[in-house]
Write a protein that holds these residues in place. Sequence first.
Motif, PDB file in Angstrom:
ATOM      1  N   UNK A   1       0.817  -1.200   0.000  1.00  0.00           N
ATOM      2  CA  UNK A   1       0.000   0.000   0.000  1.00  0.00           C
ATOM      3  C   UNK A   1       0.855   1.256   0.000  1.00  0.00           C
ATOM      4  N   UNK A   2       0.375   2.291  -0.685  1.00  0.00           N
ATOM      5  CA  UNK A   2       1.009   3.608  -0.620  1.00  0.00           C
ATOM      6  C   UNK A   2       0.209   4.437   0.382  1.00  0.00           C
ATOM      7  N   UNK A   3       0.766   4.586   1.589  1.00  0.00           N
ATOM      8  CA  UNK A   3       0.083   5.306   2.669  1.00  0.00           C
ATOM      9  C   UNK A   3       0.708   6.697   2.789  1.00  0.00           C
ATOM     10  N   UNK A   4      -0.113   7.736   2.702  1.00  0.00           N
ATOM     11  CA  UNK A   4       0.390   9.107   2.736  1.00  0.00           C
ATOM     12  C   UNK A   4      -0.428   9.942   3.726  1.00  0.00           C
ATOM     13  N   UNK A   5       0.227  10.950   4.313  1.00  0.00           N
ATOM     14  CA  UNK A   5      -0.475  11.826   5.261  1.00  0.00           C
ATOM     15  C   UNK A   5      -0.208  13.282   4.923  1.00  0.00           C
ATOM     16  N   UNK A   6      -1.126  14.138   5.353  1.00  0.00           N
ATOM     17  CA  UNK A   6      -0.889  15.576   5.355  1.00  0.00           C
ATOM     18  C   UNK A   6      -1.314  16.082   6.726  1.00  0.00           C
ATOM     19  N   UNK A   7      -0.377  16.703   7.449  1.00  0.00           N
ATOM     20  CA  UNK A   7      -0.582  16.981   8.872  1.00  0.00           C
ATOM     21  C   UNK A   7      -0.182  18.410   9.235  1.00  0.00           C
ATOM     22  N   UNK A   8      -0.581  18.835  10.404  1.00  0.00           N
ATOM     23  CA  UNK A   8      -0.230  20.167  10.912  1.00  0.00           C
ATOM     24  C   UNK A   8       0.023  20.094  12.423  1.00  0.00           C
ATOM     25  N   UNK A   9       1.267  19.863  12.848  1.00  0.00           N
ATOM     26  CA  UNK A   9       2.430  19.467  12.039  1.00  0.00           C
ATOM     27  C   UNK A   9       2.561  17.954  12.047  1.00  0.00           C
ATOM     28  N   UNK A  10       3.624  17.450  11.412  1.00  0.00           N
ATOM     29  CA  UNK A  10       3.958  16.026  11.539  1.00  0.00           C
ATOM     30  C   UNK A  10       4.526  15.827  12.936  1.00  0.00           C
ATOM     31  N   UNK A  11       3.786  15.097  13.767  1.00  0.00           N
ATOM     32  CA  UNK A  11       4.210  14.938  15.159  1.00  0.00           C
ATOM     33  C   UNK A  11       5.172  13.783  15.343  1.00  0.00           C
ATOM     34  N   UNK A  12       4.940  12.677  14.621  1.00  0.00           N
ATOM     35  CA  UNK A  12       5.787  11.503  14.767  1.00  0.00           C
ATOM     36  C   UNK A  12       6.137  10.968  13.383  1.00  0.00           C
ATOM     37  N   UNK A  13       7.285  10.354  13.280  1.00  0.00           N
ATOM     38  CA  UNK A  13       7.695   9.717  12.025  1.00  0.00           C
ATOM     39  C   UNK A  13       7.198   8.276  12.027  1.00  0.00           C
ATOM     40  N   UNK A  14       6.541   7.881  10.939  1.00  0.00           N
ATOM     41  CA  UNK A  14       6.009   6.534  10.824  1.00  0.00           C
ATOM     42  C   UNK A  14       6.749   5.794   9.712  1.00  0.00           C
ATOM     43  N   UNK A  15       7.279   4.627  10.037  1.00  0.00           N
ATOM     44  CA  UNK A  15       7.992   3.826   9.047  1.00  0.00           C
ATOM     45  C   UNK A  15       7.037   3.381   7.946  1.00  0.00           C
ATOM     46  N   UNK A  16       7.465   3.523   6.706  1.00  0.00           N
ATOM     47  CA  UNK A  16       6.659   3.063   5.579  1.00  0.00           C
ATOM     48  C   UNK A  16       5.531   3.989   5.197  1.00  0.00           C
ATOM     49  N   UNK A  17       5.471   5.184   5.803  1.00  0.00           N
ATOM     50  CA  UNK A  17       4.399   6.144   5.517  1.00  0.00           C
ATOM     51  C   UNK A  17       5.029   7.438   5.025  1.00  0.00           C
ATOM     52  N   UNK A  18       4.541   7.961   3.881  1.00  0.00           N
ATOM     53  CA  UNK A  18       5.033   9.237   3.354  1.00  0.00           C
ATOM     54  C   UNK A  18       4.237  10.348   4.016  1.00  0.00           C
ATOM     55  N   UNK A  19       4.927  11.191   4.773  1.00  0.00           N
ATOM     56  CA  UNK A  19       4.256  12.219   5.569  1.00  0.00           C
ATOM     57  C   UNK A  19       4.584  13.619   5.058  1.00  0.00           C
ATOM     58  N   UNK A  20       3.559  14.469   5.027  1.00  0.00           N
ATOM     59  CA  UNK A  20       3.688  15.841   4.537  1.00  0.00           C
ATOM     60  C   UNK A  20       3.151  16.796   5.586  1.00  0.00           C
ATOM     61  N   UNK A  21       3.780  17.955   5.690  1.00  0.00           N
ATOM     62  CA  UNK A  21       3.357  18.957   6.670  1.00  0.00           C
ATOM     63  C   UNK A  21       2.881  20.216   5.957  1.00  0.00           C
TER      64      UNK A  21
END
Length: 516
Positions: free
Chosen positions: A295-315
Motif C-alpha cells: 500500500x502507498x500510505x500518505x499523510x498531510x498533517x499540521x504538524x507532523x508529530x511523529x515519524x512513521x515507518x513506511x508512511x510518506x508524511x507531509x506537513x
Amino acid sequence: MSDHSTTTLTDNRSEASGTDVKDLLATKLKVPTIDLSLYLIDEEVATSIPEETARKHMLVPVFKIENTLTLAMADPTNVLAIDEVQAATGLRVDPVQASETGIERTIDQYFGKSGRGPAGDGGEEHIGATSSPGIINTVISRAVKNKASDVHIEPEENAVQVRERVDGILMPLMTLPKEMESSLVTRVKILSKLDISEKRLPQDGRIQLRTEGKDVDIRVSIQPTVTGENVVLRLLDRHSVSIGIDRLGLDESNLSLLDSAIKKPYGMVLVTGPTGSGKTTTLYSVLNRIASSELNVMTIEDPVEYRLAGVRQTQINTTAGYTFANGLRALLRQDPDVIMVGEIRDRETAEIAVRASMTGHLVFSTLHTNDAAGAFTRLIDMGIEPFLVASSLHCVIAQRLVRVVCDKCKRTVQPAAYLLDKLGVKDRPGELSQGKGCRLCHQTGYRGRSGIFEVIPMSASIRTAILARSSTSALKDLAIGAGMQTLRQDGLDKAFQGLTTLEEILRVTVAGQSQE
C-alpha cells in the motif's frame, strides 16, 4: 637551527600520533561519538561522580539506564578512568566519545566554573544547575521521566512559574525569580533555532534531543503576553505511536467495528473529540496497523508529530500557501491507497476528502465535535451534500482520555452517592477502585491514561436519517437504539472494572453523554 626545527616537528608528530591512536582505538573498539550539545542530562546523573574525577579524566556521565551508566569521555580507551568511575558509582560503564570542549562545557554547566568565576563577556552565568541551561535541562529531563505531555514556562509580575501537564492535568513544578525569565526564554529559543531578538511576535520551533536514554521531539510555542513571553513545550513521545489499536482502550465490540472499517479498500473513517483527546495517537495506531509494502500510505498533517515507518508524511505550511486543501489535491496525484488528513477544518478540505474516499481511496481524518453523531451534521453544515456524507463514511469514533488509577496505591472504596446520581447510575455498584496517592503517581492517585469511546458504524437507518437531514440528537438516538455505548457509558464500564474513577468520568464527559 635545523636540529631545533627537527625536534619541534618530531614533538608535534608525537602529539598528533597520540591523538590519532586514541581515535583509531576508539574506532576499532566501535565506540560511538556523540555531540553533548544535543543531550539534556539529568542533574543527578551528571553529578553522580566527583567533579575532581570528571575534570582529571575529562569525562561526564550522560544517562543511566538500570545498572548501566553511559559515560562521555574525551579518551574512551582510558580503562583506568572507567575503573575509577565504576568503583565510585557501582555501575557498569558504557563509554562513548565526545569532544574535550563539549565535556568541559558540560562539567562547567553542572559543577560551576571551578573557581574561575562567571564569564566576563556578558554570557550566561553558570552556578551549578541554577543556570538557565541547567534549569531547562532539568525541567525537560524531569518532564520526560514523569511522562508529561507539555511544559509551561509562564511569566508573572514578580516570578516565573513552571508547570508540567501529566495525564492531562497541569501541575506546578517550580517557581523561579523574575530576573531569570529572559535567559530561560533565550535558552529555549537557542535550542529551537528561533530569533532571540524577536520578542513582539509569536514564534514556533522544534527541538530534537536525547535525554533519559530517549530520543525526544519537542514542539516549541512562544507567545508574547503583558508580563513577558509565555513558553509551551509539547513533548512528543515517539513510543506512543507504536500502540496497537487493541491497546487504545476500545472494548471488544468497538474494536471489531473499527477493525472492520479500516480493512475496507475505500471510504472514510473519522475520529472526533477536543484537542488533547488522543485522536492523533488513534490515527497513527490505525496507520501502523494497515501499513504494508503493498500500500502507498500518505499523510498531510499540521504538524507532523511523529515519524512513521513506511508512511510518506507531509506537513502543511500556511505561510507558504500550502494548506490542507491544496496539499490534499497534490497528494491525490501521488497514487495513494490510504490518506490521513490531520484535520478537516473547512468546506474545501471536506469536499476533496469525501470525493477521494469515493474514488478508491481509504481516508482517515479528524473533526472537532462533542460526540460521534455530531460528525454527520458537521459535514453537512460545512456544505457537503447529505448523499455524499451517507455514501462515503464507514464509521465515526468519538473519544476522550481518562486517567487510570495508580496500581501502586490502588485501594477499594465505596462509591459516593452524589457521584452516582450525577452520572445517572441507577444500579448501585459495589466497591470501586481509587488511588490513595504515592510518590510514583505524585500523590494524585492516577498514573497513565486510557481512552473511552463511542463508535457509530454506517447502517441503513443512519444513512436514511442523514439523507433526511436529521438532527444530531436524532442520529444519536438511532445509534443508541442500535446498540452504541455512549462515551459516559463506556467510561462507567471502565470505572466499574477498576480502571478509572467516577470523578474522572464526570470530569471528561458531559450530561448529554449520560446513560439515558
